[in-house]
Enzyme design. Sequence first.
Site, PDB file in Angstrom:
ATOM      1  N   ARG A  74       0.038 -12.978  48.876  1.00  0.00           N
ATOM      2  CA  ARG A  74      -1.105 -13.707  48.340  1.00  0.00           C
ATOM      3  C   ARG A  74      -1.936 -14.323  49.457  1.00  0.00           C
ATOM      4  O   ARG A  74      -3.140 -14.506  49.336  1.00  0.00           O
ATOM      5  CB  ARG A  74      -0.623 -14.827  47.404  1.00  0.00           C
ATOM      6  CG  ARG A  74      -0.782 -14.494  45.916  1.00  0.00           C
ATOM      7  CD  ARG A  74      -0.396 -15.668  45.036  1.00  0.00           C
ATOM      8  NE  ARG A  74      -1.525 -16.186  44.289  1.00  0.00           N
ATOM      9  CZ  ARG A  74      -2.162 -17.308  44.566  1.00  0.00           C
ATOM     10  NH1 ARG A  74      -1.783 -18.057  45.563  1.00  0.00           N
ATOM     11  NH2 ARG A  74      -3.180 -17.706  43.826  1.00  0.00           N
ATOM     12  N   ASP A 110      -9.698 -19.746  31.564  1.00  0.00           N
ATOM     13  CA  ASP A 110      -8.395 -20.013  30.946  1.00  0.00           C
ATOM     14  C   ASP A 110      -8.584 -20.757  29.625  1.00  0.00           C
ATOM     15  O   ASP A 110      -7.862 -20.517  28.640  1.00  0.00           O
ATOM     16  CB  ASP A 110      -7.521 -20.871  31.873  1.00  0.00           C
ATOM     17  CG  ASP A 110      -7.490 -20.333  33.298  1.00  0.00           C
ATOM     18  OD1 ASP A 110      -8.534 -20.416  33.980  1.00  0.00           O
ATOM     19  OD2 ASP A 110      -6.438 -19.849  33.721  1.00  0.00           O
ATOM     20  N   HIS A 141      -7.012 -22.616  38.649  1.00  0.00           N
ATOM     21  CA  HIS A 141      -7.132 -21.357  37.926  1.00  0.00           C
ATOM     22  C   HIS A 141      -6.055 -20.457  38.521  1.00  0.00           C
ATOM     23  O   HIS A 141      -6.280 -19.809  39.537  1.00  0.00           O
ATOM     24  CB  HIS A 141      -8.518 -20.751  38.112  1.00  0.00           C
ATOM     25  CG  HIS A 141      -8.632 -19.338  37.615  1.00  0.00           C
ATOM     26  ND1 HIS A 141      -8.469 -18.998  36.302  1.00  0.00           N
ATOM     27  CD2 HIS A 141      -8.871 -18.171  38.267  1.00  0.00           C
ATOM     28  CE1 HIS A 141      -8.623 -17.687  36.159  1.00  0.00           C
ATOM     29  NE2 HIS A 141      -8.855 -17.161  37.343  1.00  0.00           N
ATOM     30  N   ARG A 175      -9.660 -18.395  26.971  1.00  0.00           N
ATOM     31  CA  ARG A 175      -8.507 -17.603  26.521  1.00  0.00           C
ATOM     32  C   ARG A 175      -7.576 -18.431  25.639  1.00  0.00           C
ATOM     33  O   ARG A 175      -7.064 -17.948  24.631  1.00  0.00           O
ATOM     34  CB  ARG A 175      -7.739 -17.087  27.744  1.00  0.00           C
ATOM     35  CG  ARG A 175      -8.445 -15.941  28.442  1.00  0.00           C
ATOM     36  CD  ARG A 175      -7.767 -15.590  29.756  1.00  0.00           C
ATOM     37  NE  ARG A 175      -8.350 -14.385  30.350  1.00  0.00           N
ATOM     38  CZ  ARG A 175      -8.422 -14.139  31.654  1.00  0.00           C
ATOM     39  NH1 ARG A 175      -7.945 -15.025  32.526  1.00  0.00           N
ATOM     40  NH2 ARG A 175      -8.957 -13.029  32.090  1.00  0.00           N
TER      41      ARG A 175
HETATM   42  N1  LIG Z   1     -12.446 -16.729  38.880  1.00  0.00           N
HETATM   43  C1  LIG Z   1     -12.104 -15.903  37.943  1.00  0.00           C
HETATM   44  O1  LIG Z   1     -11.809 -16.298  36.818  1.00  0.00           O
HETATM   45  C2  LIG Z   1     -12.094 -14.446  38.250  1.00  0.00           C
HETATM   46  C3  LIG Z   1     -11.977 -13.504  37.235  1.00  0.00           C
HETATM   47  C4  LIG Z   1     -11.999 -12.146  37.585  1.00  0.00           C
HETATM   48  C5  LIG Z   1     -12.107 -11.781  38.924  1.00  0.00           C
HETATM   49  N2  LIG Z   1     -12.191 -12.741  39.879  1.00  0.00           N
HETATM   50  C6  LIG Z   1     -12.319 -12.408  41.307  1.00  0.00           C
HETATM   51  O2  LIG Z   1     -13.609 -11.916  41.550  1.00  0.00           O
HETATM   52  C7  LIG Z   1     -13.577 -11.159  42.780  1.00  0.00           C
HETATM   53  C8  LIG Z   1     -14.310  -9.875  42.571  1.00  0.00           C
HETATM   54  O3  LIG Z   1     -13.547  -9.049  41.702  1.00  0.00           O
HETATM   55  P1  LIG Z   1     -14.063  -7.603  41.319  1.00  0.00           P
HETATM   56  O4  LIG Z   1     -13.146  -7.079  40.278  1.00  0.00           O
HETATM   57  O5  LIG Z   1     -15.509  -7.625  41.025  1.00  0.00           O
HETATM   58  O6  LIG Z   1     -13.843  -6.829  42.684  1.00  0.00           O
HETATM   59  P2  LIG Z   1     -14.620  -5.546  43.176  1.00  0.00           P
HETATM   60  O7  LIG Z   1     -13.822  -4.995  44.272  1.00  0.00           O
HETATM   61  O8  LIG Z   1     -14.950  -4.672  42.004  1.00  0.00           O
HETATM   62  O9  LIG Z   1     -16.001  -6.109  43.722  1.00  0.00           O
HETATM   63  C9  LIG Z   1     -16.094  -6.889  44.865  1.00  0.00           C
HETATM   64  C10 LIG Z   1     -17.433  -6.603  45.479  1.00  0.00           C
HETATM   65  O10 LIG Z   1     -17.625  -7.453  46.594  1.00  0.00           O
HETATM   66  C11 LIG Z   1     -18.260  -6.710  47.606  1.00  0.00           C
HETATM   67  N3  LIG Z   1     -18.001  -7.333  48.898  1.00  0.00           N
HETATM   68  C12 LIG Z   1     -16.813  -7.464  49.543  1.00  0.00           C
HETATM   69  N4  LIG Z   1     -17.002  -8.103  50.702  1.00  0.00           N
HETATM   70  C13 LIG Z   1     -18.315  -8.391  50.789  1.00  0.00           C
HETATM   71  C14 LIG Z   1     -19.111  -9.034  51.764  1.00  0.00           C
HETATM   72  N5  LIG Z   1     -18.588  -9.505  52.874  1.00  0.00           N
HETATM   73  N6  LIG Z   1     -20.437  -9.143  51.514  1.00  0.00           N
HETATM   74  C15 LIG Z   1     -20.953  -8.621  50.389  1.00  0.00           C
HETATM   75  N7  LIG Z   1     -20.260  -8.026  49.432  1.00  0.00           N
HETATM   76  C16 LIG Z   1     -18.939  -7.906  49.646  1.00  0.00           C
HETATM   77  C17 LIG Z   1     -17.660  -5.349  47.511  1.00  0.00           C
HETATM   78  O11 LIG Z   1     -18.488  -4.373  48.109  1.00  0.00           O
HETATM   79  C18 LIG Z   1     -17.555  -5.187  46.004  1.00  0.00           C
HETATM   80  O12 LIG Z   1     -18.711  -4.575  45.446  1.00  0.00           O
HETATM   81  C19 LIG Z   1     -12.090 -11.020  43.120  1.00  0.00           C
HETATM   82  O13 LIG Z   1     -11.752 -11.946  44.087  1.00  0.00           O
HETATM   83  C20 LIG Z   1     -11.413 -11.338  41.819  1.00  0.00           C
HETATM   84  O14 LIG Z   1     -10.088 -11.777  42.005  1.00  0.00           O
HETATM   85  C21 LIG Z   1     -12.200 -14.051  39.562  1.00  0.00           C
END
Ligand SMILES: NC(=O)c1ccc[n+]([C@@H]2O[C@H](COP(=O)([O-])OP(=O)(O)OC[C@H]3O[C@@H](n4cnc5c(N)ncnc54)[C@H](O)[C@@H]3O)[C@@H](O)[C@H]2O)c1
Lengths: 305, 305, 305, 305
Positions: free
Chosen positions: C87, C145, C172, C148
């Site tokens: 992690r 959360d 979260h 949900r």
């Molecule tokens: N907070 C929440 O409740 C919650 C819920 C779902 C997902 N998330 C988080 O959201 C994030 C995104 O998830 P996802 O499923 O969209 O992932 P993903 O891999 O589909 O998308 C991430 C995007 O970020 C871009 N990226 C990465 N580094 C970058 C940078 N330096 N500059 C610009 N763009 C950059 C990538 O090109 C990609 O398009 C993850 O960290 C995930 O854990 C959070």
Amino acid sequence: MKARIGIIGTGWVGTSVAFSTLLAGHARELWLYDQRTAVAEGEALDMTDGAAFYPRCAVSAVPLAQMREADIVVLAAGRNGRPDESRLDLLRDNARIAAGMGRALAGFGGIVIVVTNPVDVLTRVVAAAAGLPPERVIGTGTLLDTARLRERLALHLNVSPNSVHAQVVGEHGDSSVVLWSGASVGGVALRDWPGWPADEEPTVAGHVRRAAYDVIQRKGATNHAIGLVATELIGAIVNDERRILPVSRVQDGACGIRGVALSLPALVGAGGAVQVLEPAMDAAERAALAASAAVLERAFATLAG
Amino acid sequence: MKARIGIIGTGWVGTSVAFSTLLAGHARELWLYDQRTAVAEGEALDMTDGAAFYPRCAVSAVPLAQMREADIVVLAAGRNGRPDESRLDLLRDNARIAAGMGRALAGFGGIVIVVTNPVDVLTRVVAAAAGLPPERVIGTGTLLDTARLRERLALHLNVSPNSVHAQVVGEHGDSSVVLWSGASVGGVALRDWPGWPADEEPTVAGHVRRAAYDVIQRKGATNHAIGLVATELIGAIVNDERRILPVSRVQDGACGIRGVALSLPALVGAGGAVQVLEPAMDAAERAALAASAAVLERAFATLAG
Amino acid sequence: MKARIGIIGTGWVGTSVAFSTLLAGHARELWLYDQRTAVAEGEALDMTDGAAFYPRCAVSAVPLAQMREADIVVLAAGRNGRPDESRLDLLRDNARIAAGMGRALAGFGGIVIVVTNPVDVLTRVVAAAAGLPPERVIGTGTLLDTARLRERLALHLNVSPNSVHAQVVGEHGDSSVVLWSGASVGGVALRDWPGWPADEEPTVAGHVRRAAYDVIQRKGATNHAIGLVATELIGAIVNDERRILPVSRVQDGACGIRGVALSLPALVGAGGAVQVLEPAMDAAERAALAASAAVLERAFATLAG
Amino acid sequence: MKARIGIIGTGWVGTSVAFSTLLAGHARELWLYDQRTAVAEGEALDMTDGAAFYPRCAVSAVPLAQMREADIVVLAAGRNGRPDESRLDLLRDNARIAAGMGRALAGFGGIVIVVTNPVDVLTRVVAAAAGLPPERVIGTGTLLDTARLRERLALHLNVSPNSVHAQVVGEHGDSSVVLWSGASVGGVALRDWPGWPADEEPTVAGHVRRAAYDVIQRKGATNHAIGLVATELIGAIVNDERRILPVSRVQDGACGIRGVALSLPALVGAGGAVQVLEPAMDAAERAALAASAAVLERAFATLAG
Ligand SMILES: NC(=O)c1ccc[n+]([C@@H]2O[C@H](COP(=O)([O-])OP(=O)(O)OC[C@H]3O[C@@H](n4cnc5c(N)ncnc54)[C@H](O)[C@@H]3O)[C@@H](O)[C@H]2O)c1
Ligand SMILES: NC(=O)c1ccc[n+]([C@@H]2O[C@H](COP(=O)([O-])OP(=O)(O)OC[C@H]3O[C@@H](n4cnc5c(N)ncnc54)[C@H](O)[C@@H]3O)[C@@H](O)[C@H]2O)c1
Ligand SMILES: NC(=O)c1ccc[n+]([C@@H]2O[C@H](COP(=O)([O-])OP(=O)(O)OC[C@H]3O[C@@H](n4cnc5c(N)ncnc54)[C@H](O)[C@@H]3O)[C@@H](O)[C@H]2O)c1
Ligand SMILES: NC(=O)c1ccc[n+]([C@@H]2O[C@H](COP(=O)([O-])OP(=O)(O)OC[C@H]3O[C@@H](n4cnc5c(N)ncnc54)[C@H](O)[C@@H]3O)[C@@H](O)[C@H]2O)c1
């Protein structure tokens, strides 16, 4: 961008404009003014009581002077005609009110929407009294007639009103002009529509022209449809939609008309009715539009007398 | 599932219920009836003229008998009190109308929503006259008072009304009961809210109770908020939302009340107000609720006399 | 007031936030940025192709630097965890990205919404790197959360999620805290709800905590619910709703927590998460919240190492 | 009437159709099926997590057989073309899937909406395999091309796409036909629009035709616009709107075309694409439509080989 919207006149029509605008979420602040101060206050209180059920907006009764701070002001003050008086008496009275409001809005930076009847003459009166450019004083004009026409055609053809494209131009009143030659339904010219009875066009036009009378005779006023129509116009301005809508404004040359306010399709956005378009018309329609302009010119002239 | 919705009484209130319901898109067909037939017709025509601006729904004036075919019938016929008469006179007159409508709906398969005042007594009258089970005759009751309370608290605390959870129960009227002890704001008990002046609670309750008078005194009627409130109730039924709302129905034991119609939080879905809940109350609130039930019992008894 | 809204990262999550925001009508301009430039462009083109079906909004791919001109910036760039890594590795990588974005937003005048995980630590990272006040860097935190939880309780009790009032606070993630003691349903304390099995609370809490894993295991990511949740948060800001929502921000003393970013109910309006509230908690909940804060403090500390 | 809506294939496209439909409130139950069972389940879970934010609807993954109980089934299963294969290979593969689904829906009482490409040929395949009448198997066809055309013209002319009336007919693909001769903007023929460069029409048509490629090249798929377009079609059916939309169905004589499925404006309501209209066309457009029909006839014929 949500707006500060002011309504002058909280009778049947002004209240309906206010309520529909509230539900549509166009206003951040909604200001009500009426010479019957208590009524404006009561409407504001009543609407505020329902605040949990529409997008956040503060509704309040305000003094007339505050309207100058609004982004959009709707003019719905005035009265309906009485059976025992001439049309001219009504025109004189409402024109006096409209001129007063126009002067109160001199130097106003927003858009005025005129609803009070006779809407075309009053649009001209307000524009002159306020000294505002023609695109910023808009009468709802034949937008309501157009909604009615589309609804009636939709019922007649059993299709959605959204698929009916037809417009009414000219005066909002007896000399209005339905542009049958350009009407179409889902991309098919109306006059090519299987079974369309072109000989009934005058009847349909008559129904549309008489629609307000039909409602007023039964319930004493019309308010719901004009409220929705004004709300659509407000939405086009607030969201800078640049939609093309048949609305009234002082014309400056389109279709050969200059100085008179009447409805032609105009591009409506944040700056008002910024561009007037010249719809296709056949010879009869062109003549009817000219006649409508003449009617309105004469009506305006009587005010000077 | 969109519904056939009937409105009996197209005065201030019935028309507002109709219009808000139309805009909310809950109705597939909207039926209007009033003893003033022309008014119901005029309202239907006026709303139909605006059909391009709301989700597809056919609006028409219908004979009373057709209401039996509706999914939901809203009862808004009757009159407001006159200054020169006793509250009892009003009750007698409106109860006569309500009983007649109830009999006309005997065997009805849908849900009746009662709005006419005094709403709690009339809810009981309609349920009895129609012979319908208690969950299918719902008075808007304190749903309106609750909306007003939440709005006032929201203004006072400067938070969204959506974050205020507080309920009014009992009679829609002078004996209504605000459940202060259970009120909360975004998960914080109201009485723990920084700076909440608990000694002003009676003042706020008084404002809520007087809200209708404040509006009526200014504009002669209340309609917007009650229209929105009834629409919310209609939506909960049409979409089988199973929301918990403080509404009036003949009670069958909840909080020790039986036979009287008054408002308690109830689960509202396609089957009506199918389950009544017992909210947390302190001793004073419990006593006030019992007192409110007694007031309503006495009012109902006068009808028999 | 409709806003200029920027989305950094147009993967699963950022794209869903963009699309839901578009349909909700909160944006006047929607700006997309991703290091995969072509993807951001493709999303903008695809959304623009559907422009006839949502409220007017211009969607475009923009350079990162333009985000400084936005009213709201959503940070959804970064990656999900890989099975074969700790992690901590994920935290390090995403923290690096978040810090870079924070620095790029130094002096920014709007609100930043952080979605990238671990959302609480990154909210703190962004606030520090950007030098913005705590109320203007908001993590979606336990808003998801909470949604949900309410949905699961609603299904369990067979009532509308709108009638369920319950909150999750803290991290979260694995140390999140459900505030069972204050949960209520339509004004009835959950623990007084007829038949509520209080001994199953840990099971329900576990389901909520595991919800993301359940979805990711099946489809590889979660996006719809987080997109809707972020849109709700955006709406509260854009319309200055002053709603109380459980969101993450650097705390400055509420519930005894200072410096750590985690979720507590906060009043959200145009200025961000401007006021943090202290919800009622029993002793166990209070302890669990402190433990959650400690987990987050340790995680943040590893970044310095 | 809200419907039970089934989606077959929960890839990019099917999921977007599902999500947009959910937000539009058209579904009472939304059923998802994919041969990747876990993906359909994951999508259902993720959407359900956001239930507080859209009108009440139960979302679930179901077995294929349950689709027969739906009111509307959307077919979005299949694959996109690969660079290394002929168009024919794709057609063969997707036609096999579509034929299987068609057989599974034999005797189905609702409406099938085909989205999988090549959409026109597969509409015919499904109609034949299912033995359903032509009005009840509708391909989204050129509804998407039409949305793209209107959006591009709107940008070009700087007006709202709602004011642009123009249609694409024929194949959803390389032989699609823009009906320039009948295009109009707010009641003005496009070719009369001040400054309209008629010589650029082929360029604009090319852009529209290439739009999908432009998006796919950047993000690997198209989904948002097609999701919104399919949702509009679903709405027209669910609410029996009788809107006129350019959609694909097996033609039975309109414009001289019989047996082939391609797009012409059709009246869409509860019974499907119940009436096909013959739009005004000039000679070139008429010839292009015939050519498009021939292309589709040949493609279908290859399947028999
Ligand atoms: N907070 C929440 O409740 C919650 C819920 C779902 C997902 N998330 C988080 O959201 C994030 C995104 O998830 P996802 O499923 O969209 O992932 P993903 O891999 O589909 O998308 C991430 C995007 O970020 C871009 N990226 C990465 N580094 C970058 C940078 N330096 N500059 C610009 N763009 C950059 C990538 O090109 C990609 O398009 C993850 O960290 C995930 O854990 C959070
Ligand atoms: N343009 C249209 O399509 C259209 C449609 C319907 C009605 N109308 C017109 O709208 C106008 C209003 O109709 P209504 O049914 O609401 O009438 P109404 O009598 O119900 O309301 C008019 C209101 O204006 C107020 N008022 C009058 N003089 C005023 C003044 N000097 N300052 C402030 N307030 C003043 C009155 O107190 C009243 O509340 C009429 O002229 C009517 O013909 C136009
Ligand atoms: N429950 C609430 O919260 C609430 C709120 C506002 C008003 N109200 C009540 O709603 C009722 C209606 O108020 P309003 O302002 O609309 O009054 P109104 O006078 O404007 O309208 C009443 C309508 O009922 C019609 N009517 C009367 N007797 C009838 C009969 N026998 N058959 C058919 N129609 C009949 C009248 O013709 C009139 O159109 C009143 O009792 C009022 O107190 C209740
Ligand atoms: N008509 C249009 O305007 C339009 C627009 C965009 C995409 N499309 C077409 O839609 C189709 C889907 O595109 P996509 O991007 O969603 O593809 P995708 O690969 O993302 O999704 C296709 C889904 O179909 C499923 N599937 C395949 N065979 C199946 C079977 N036999 N039974 C059940 N499920 C099966 C797959 O598991 C996958 O989830 C493609 O043919 C594409 O060309 C059409």
